[in-house]
Design an enzyme around this catalytic site. Structure first.
Site, PDB file in Angstrom:
ATOM      1  N   SER A 106      20.700 -26.068  68.288  1.00 35.66           N
ATOM      2  CA  SER A 106      19.437 -26.919  68.522  1.00 35.66           C
ATOM      3  C   SER A 106      18.713 -27.131  67.345  1.00 35.66           C
ATOM      4  O   SER A 106      19.275 -27.973  66.284  1.00 35.66           O
ATOM      5  CB  SER A 106      18.719 -26.063  69.559  1.00 35.66           C
ATOM      6  OG  SER A 106      17.944 -26.853  70.258  1.00 35.66           O
ATOM      7  N   ASP A 248      16.151 -33.786  68.755  1.00 35.15           N
ATOM      8  CA  ASP A 248      16.635 -32.774  67.949  1.00 35.15           C
ATOM      9  C   ASP A 248      18.089 -32.667  67.941  1.00 35.15           C
ATOM     10  O   ASP A 248      18.476 -33.652  68.483  1.00 35.15           O
ATOM     11  CB  ASP A 248      15.849 -31.543  68.499  1.00 35.15           C
ATOM     12  CG  ASP A 248      16.781 -30.954  69.754  1.00 35.15           C
ATOM     13  OD1 ASP A 248      17.239 -31.883  70.406  1.00 35.15           O
ATOM     14  OD2 ASP A 248      16.880 -29.926  69.880  1.00 35.15           O
ATOM     15  N   ASP A 250      20.749 -31.617  68.903  1.00 33.62           N
ATOM     16  CA  ASP A 250      21.512 -31.724  70.040  1.00 33.62           C
ATOM     17  C   ASP A 250      21.055 -32.194  71.051  1.00 33.62           C
ATOM     18  O   ASP A 250      21.538 -32.468  72.190  1.00 33.62           O
ATOM     19  CB  ASP A 250      21.995 -30.369  70.554  1.00 33.62           C
ATOM     20  CG  ASP A 250      20.694 -29.334  71.152  1.00 33.62           C
ATOM     21  OD1 ASP A 250      19.656 -29.537  70.688  1.00 33.62           O
ATOM     22  OD2 ASP A 250      20.831 -28.510  72.062  1.00 33.62           O
ATOM     23  N   ASP A 252      18.434 -32.595  73.340  1.00 34.36           N
ATOM     24  CA  ASP A 252      17.757 -32.008  74.583  1.00 34.36           C
ATOM     25  C   ASP A 252      16.456 -32.299  74.480  1.00 34.36           C
ATOM     26  O   ASP A 252      15.676 -32.505  75.604  1.00 34.36           O
ATOM     27  CB  ASP A 252      18.295 -30.701  74.927  1.00 34.36           C
ATOM     28  CG  ASP A 252      17.904 -29.642  73.970  1.00 34.36           C
ATOM     29  OD1 ASP A 252      17.537 -29.917  72.721  1.00 34.36           O
ATOM     30  OD2 ASP A 252      18.207 -28.456  74.547  1.00 34.36           O
TER      31      ASP A 252
HETATM   32 MG    MG Z   1      17.846 -28.744  71.272  1.00 34.56          MG
END
Ligand code: MG
Length: 457
Positions: A106, A248, A250, A252
């Site tokens: 993340s 960010d 990844d 999400d």
């Molecule tokens: Mg993330």
């Protein structure tokens, strides 16, 4: 302490070449596969897991190791490649897999990576099942299979189109496209760049893409907070665009910069999404105990209501499913809409915010100004859970008249604000959030917490 390998509800997270290595990842893959075999209620004899990874350079290494582990216990793997976390979750459900794995750390710095797990519903496992997986891993109680029963490995190239199709399915694409929005997108060299540019093209936007190459070499500190997005703010201002978006690694989480180049804060992402969805259809939202009161104010204005959960997107998603919520998410820029998927999704958030702008004809700064403002302060420091426990006792004694909620860490509510104190599930850190109607009150609460921290450490 900082290099501790953390195994939590979300999966495993550690530092490459230190405590998160290929052999560890392989055993963890085998443990997850063993868990799925022992808990699978389906009658077909093959169990399939969907596997994705973000752009980190260690991603292919960990993905290969997890694949080895899964196939060694007889699980078939479908590799969906370099994708965002919400894409991997959506593909897990779309492909009818029994589970999913996303290789990502993340927003953590480049030296980290992690293995995030999904069940068949695309959600991270609830605490009890996460504990079972951890037990299998720690004991190496693996159901290895003989050669003829090893799992197969396949590839699916439809992940981007599938995810984009789900997002486009819930917004008025023609209306958004008619506005010909200009915007800046900062994907911080994570997984978000290619798929988000494709979505924005579908929505008729002219996107200036920054850090869109998914190289895994992050151009700036990857967490989408104000101090890390000064260049994005400058570009938004210089190019005179309608809005700026930051993801960010990844993808999400989503942070927003207004048309004046002002970072408006991640808390507003969910608030704006709720404003839009509740405006069309009053209903119920779910969010965690550390998220701004803005969503409560928006719900009150629209005959809607808000359910509060423990921190962790699985808790929020679970509450959303159980309560038929029309929107949900977390104050860190994570928005969930069950029509698209069961995880936080920056592509979804982008589409909802653009549709809100298009339907209202208002600028993003104007929409933000309609939401009752609060001052939120967030602090974090490296410490273990014993520090959080000591601080909890001290803070309860310091504020004897506060309404206390111990669902997750410690939350104290006052008429003019609240304080949340909790240990992270994924990192050895303690987080303090305070929110109040004005800066003086927010400063007062944070100063009190700083004094308490100094007393116990
Ligand atoms: Mg993330």
């Amino acid at each position: 302490m900082a290099d501790e390998l953390i195994i939590s509800i979300s999966g495993m997270r550690g530092i490459i070449d230190s405590n998160l290595t290929a052999p560890i990842a392989a055993v963890y893959g085998s443990a997850f596969g063993t868990f799925l075999k022992r808990n699978c209620t389906r009658t077909d004899d093959r169990i399939t897991v969907c596997l994705g990874r973000d752009s980190r350079r260690s991603g292919p290494m960990l993905a290969s190791a997890v694949t080895a582990g899964l196939t060694s216990v007889g699980i078939d793997v479908v590799d969906v490649g370099l994708v965002t976390t919400p894409t991997a979750s959506i593909m897990t459900t779309q492909l009818g897999c029994s589970g999913g794995v996303m290789i990502t750390a993340s927003h953590n710095p480049i030296e980290y990576n992690g293995i995030k797990l999904f069940l068949a519903n695309g959600m991270t496992p609830p605490a009890q099942q996460a504990a079972q997986i951890k037990k299998i891993y720690v004991s190496s109680d693996l159901d290895l299979v003989e050669s003829k029963d090893c799992g197969s490995v396949g590839v699916n190239m439809r992940a981007y189109d599938t995810h984009i199709g789900k997002v486009l399915g819930i917004v008025d694409k023609k209306l958004i496209a008619s506005k010909k929005y200009k915007l800046v997108l900062d994907s911080v060299n994570g997984a978000g760049g290619p798929i988000t540019k494709k979505l924005l093209a579908e929505l008729g936007c002219e996107a200036i893409a920054m850090n869109d190459e998914p190289s895994g070499i992050f151009e700036h500190t990857p967490e989408p907070t104000a101090e890390n997005l000064t260049v994005l703010c400058d570009v938004v201002k210089a190019k005179q665009v309608d809005i700026g978006f930051a993801q960010d690694p990844d993808a999400d989480r989503l942070a927003i910069v207004d048309e004046n180049g002002k970072y408006i804060g991640e808390e507003y992402t969910l608030a704006l999404a709720a404003m839009h969805v509740f405006g069309k259809q009053p209903g119920t939202a779910a969010t965690n105990l550390a998220t701004s009161r803005m969503i409560d104010d928006i719900a009150n204005q629209t005959n809607s209501k808000v359910i509060r959960t423990a921190v962790g997107e699985a808790n929020v998603a679970d509450a959303m499913v159980k309560n038929d919520c029309v929107i949900g998410g977390e104050g860190n820029g994570g928005v969930i809409d069950l029509r698209v998927g069961t995880t936080r999704d920056s592509l979804l958030a982008i589409a909802l915010v653009l549709e809100l702008m298009a339907e209202t004809g208002r600028k993003i700064s104007e929409l933000v100004s309609e939401i009752p403002a609060y001052v939120m302060k967030k602090e974090k420091f490296v410490a273990d859970r014993t520090v959080a426990t000591k601080m909890t006792e001290a803070v309860k004694a310091h504020f004897p008249n506060a309404k206390v909620d111990m669902t997750d860490g410690c939350r104290l509510d006052f008429d003019d604000g609240w304080i949340s104190l909790r240990s992270s599930n994924t990192e050895p850190i303690v987080r303090i959030f305070v929110e109040a109607k004005d800066r003086a009150a927010a400063d007062k609460y944070m100063d009190a917490m700083t004094d308490i921290r100094n007393q116990v450490t």
